[in-house]
Design an enzyme around this catalytic site. Structure first.
Site, PDB file in Angstrom:
ATOM      1  N   ARG A 104       0.882  -1.180   0.000  1.00 35.31           N
ATOM      2  CA  ARG A 104       0.000   0.000   0.000  1.00 35.31           C
ATOM      3  C   ARG A 104       0.910   1.217   0.000  1.00 35.31           C
ATOM      4  NH1 ARG A 104      -5.421   1.440   3.304  1.00 35.31           N
ATOM      5  NH2 ARG A 104      -6.143   0.036   1.684  1.00 35.31           N
ATOM      6  N   HIS A 131      -7.174   0.781  -6.660  1.00 37.50           N
ATOM      7  CA  HIS A 131      -7.412  -0.054  -5.467  1.00 37.50           C
ATOM      8  C   HIS A 131      -8.107  -1.345  -5.931  1.00 37.50           C
ATOM      9  CE1 HIS A 131      -7.782  -1.260  -1.446  1.00 37.50           C
ATOM     10  NE2 HIS A 131      -8.693  -0.426  -0.988  1.00 37.50           N
ATOM     11  N   GLN A 134     -10.041  -3.957  -3.583  1.00 38.97           N
ATOM     12  CA  GLN A 134     -11.376  -3.547  -3.142  1.00 38.97           C
ATOM     13  C   GLN A 134     -12.422  -3.908  -4.190  1.00 38.97           C
ATOM     14  OE1 GLN A 134     -12.247  -1.909  -0.043  1.00 38.97           O
ATOM     15  NE2 GLN A 134     -14.208  -2.660  -0.791  1.00 38.97           N
ATOM     16  N   ASP A 219     -17.057   7.161  -2.306  1.00 39.07           N
ATOM     17  CA  ASP A 219     -15.853   7.062  -1.471  1.00 39.07           C
ATOM     18  C   ASP A 219     -15.617   8.451  -0.878  1.00 39.07           C
ATOM     19  OD1 ASP A 219     -13.423   6.256  -0.363  1.00 39.07           O
ATOM     20  OD2 ASP A 219     -12.309   6.287  -2.259  1.00 39.07           O
ATOM     21  N   CYS A 259     -16.267   1.680  -0.021  1.00 48.21           N
ATOM     22  CA  CYS A 259     -15.136   0.842   0.400  1.00 48.21           C
ATOM     23  C   CYS A 259     -14.821   1.002   1.880  1.00 48.21           C
ATOM     24  CB  CYS A 259     -13.918   1.145  -0.461  1.00 48.21           C
ATOM     25  SG  CYS A 259     -13.311   2.839  -0.297  1.00 48.21           S
ATOM     26  N   ARG A 288     -13.445  -8.595   1.495  1.00 47.46           N
ATOM     27  CA  ARG A 288     -12.008  -8.383   1.282  1.00 47.46           C
ATOM     28  C   ARG A 288     -11.247  -9.648   1.682  1.00 47.46           C
ATOM     29  NH1 ARG A 288      -9.986  -3.210   1.203  1.00 47.46           N
ATOM     30  NH2 ARG A 288      -8.076  -4.311   0.611  1.00 47.46           N
TER      31      ARG A 288
HETATM   32  N1  NVA Z   1      -9.756   6.693  -1.841  1.00 43.84           N
HETATM   33  C1  NVA Z   1      -9.441   6.298  -0.495  1.00 43.84           C
HETATM   34  C2  NVA Z   1      -9.711   4.840  -0.303  1.00 43.84           C
HETATM   35  C3  NVA Z   1      -9.459   4.326   1.090  1.00 43.84           C
HETATM   36  C4  NVA Z   1      -9.686   2.847   1.224  1.00 43.84           C
HETATM   37  C5  NVA Z   1      -7.993   6.620  -0.192  1.00 43.84           C
HETATM   38  O1  NVA Z   1      -7.141   6.418  -1.067  1.00 43.84           O
HETATM   39  O2  NVA Z   1      -7.711   7.094   0.905  1.00 43.84           O
HETATM   40  N1   CP Z   2     -11.295  -0.091   2.104  1.00 41.74           N
HETATM   41  C1   CP Z   2     -10.036  -0.143   2.595  1.00 41.74           C
HETATM   42  O1   CP Z   2      -9.074  -0.388   1.850  1.00 41.74           O
HETATM   43  O2   CP Z   2      -9.944   0.081   3.923  1.00 41.74           O
HETATM   44  P1   CP Z   2      -8.609   0.276   4.794  1.00 41.74           P
HETATM   45  O3   CP Z   2      -8.012   1.608   4.388  1.00 41.74           O
HETATM   46  O4   CP Z   2      -9.082   0.255   6.212  1.00 41.74           O
HETATM   47  O5   CP Z   2      -7.657  -0.846   4.478  1.00 41.74           O
END
Ligand code: NVA
Ligand code: CP
Length: 304
Positions: A104, A131, A134, A219, A259, A288
């Protein structure tokens, strides 16, 4: 056999993606029956987190443990990654010691560079651009609740962010129509849209995207790394709240997905999020776990 990575949904064929979703549903049923299988016995997943996470960390770590393997949490704060060791060097070292790596991070190029130098499968656990894990869970959830997404109308309401780009990939791979409603200046990456121009339209009014939709998703308005823009984004996204009123323009059996984490009263109303006749967000989060188990099984089986 070459090493298979999962950096976007386009890394697997349409058939392979369908097989992963099918397997995720099977693995969920096995778990619900209390049946344990251990295909990851003696396997180790390296998990590199440069951003925060609840669902992703818990699902990968629990998933490895439940299937006989082990997961290593690697944070830049206490590895040499945070002290400037080149990503290419980290990839060569870590991938000689573990069986899969999940990352990540911020720039998508970090994942691509890691994958180029990795001897083992690399999974995108969220980048600024995509992502895809997800989306595996979202697709599994739609299939479980409503059947095949093929030919359906999906509405994305909000920021043209990493999730939105993965919805665009999903529209290509799962053959649905995607209508994106975002304020001007917050469009998804034009190159990503152009590659899916037969499936995707961009509109400015949430109602225009949601009208007649089978599936509505949103989101947060400020993603991780955009905390400084929170105030300006709150203003830009005025009128983009997804609530029961907006959902009333969708088809009668439309589902709502997010998500998570969600900001109640910003991109989604608390009432809609909690309305389990429409909102499938808790199943979506649980999936997930199952979808990533199926993905990891696939990547290990298809890499030498
Ligand atoms: N778009 C959000 C998704 C979090 C799971 C982010 O990147 O923070
Ligand atoms: N939806 C998702 O990826 O959640 P987290 O940021 O908690 O991993």
């Amino acid at each position: 056999m070459a090493v298979r990575h999962f950096l976007t949904l386009l890394d697997l064929s349409k058939e392979e993606l369908r097989a992963v979703i099918h397997r995720a549903i099977e693995l969920k049923a096995l778990r619900n029956q209390g049946i344990t299988i251990e295909p990851f016995r003696n396997k180790v997943l390296g998990m590199i987190f440069e951003k925060a996470s609840t669902r992703t960390r818990v699902s990968f770590e629990a998933g490895m443990a439940q299937m006989g393997g082990h997961a290593l949490f690697l944070s830049p704060r206490d590895t040499q990654l945070g002290r400037g060791e080149p990503i290419e060097d980290s990839a060569r070292v870590i991938s000689r010691m573990v069986d899969m790596v999940m990352i990540r991070t911020f720039g998508h190029d970090i994942l691509e560079r890691f994958a180029e130098f990795s001897k083992v499968p690399v999974i995108n656990a969220l980048s600024d651009s995509y992502h895809p894990c997800q989306l595996l869970a979202d697709l599994q959830t739609y299939v479980e609740h409503r059947g095949s997404p093929e030919g359906k109308v999906v509405a994305w309401v909000g920021d043209g962010n990493n999730m939105c780009s993965s919805y665009i990939s999903a529209a290509r791979q799962f053959d649905f129509e995607l209508r994106i409603a975002c304020p001007e200046g917050y469009d998804p990456d034009p190159a990503v849209v152009a590659a899916a121009s037969d499936r995707v339209t961009i509109v400015r009014k949430p109602q225009d995207a949601v009208r007649g939709a089978d599936w509505v998703a949103t989101d947060v308005w400020a993603s991780m790394g955009q905390e400084d823009e929170q105030r300006i984004r709150m203003k830009a996204f005025e009128g983009f709240l997804v609530d029961h009123e907006l959902m009333s323009h969708a088809n009668r059996d439309a589902v709502f997905m997010h998500c998570l984490p969600a900001h109640r009263g910003e991109e989604v109303s608390g009432e809609l999020l909690e309305d389990e006749k429409i909102s499938v967000v808790w199943d979506e989060a649980e999936n997930r776990l199952h979808a990533q188990k199926a993905l990891m099984e696939f990547l290990l089986e298809h890499s030498n």
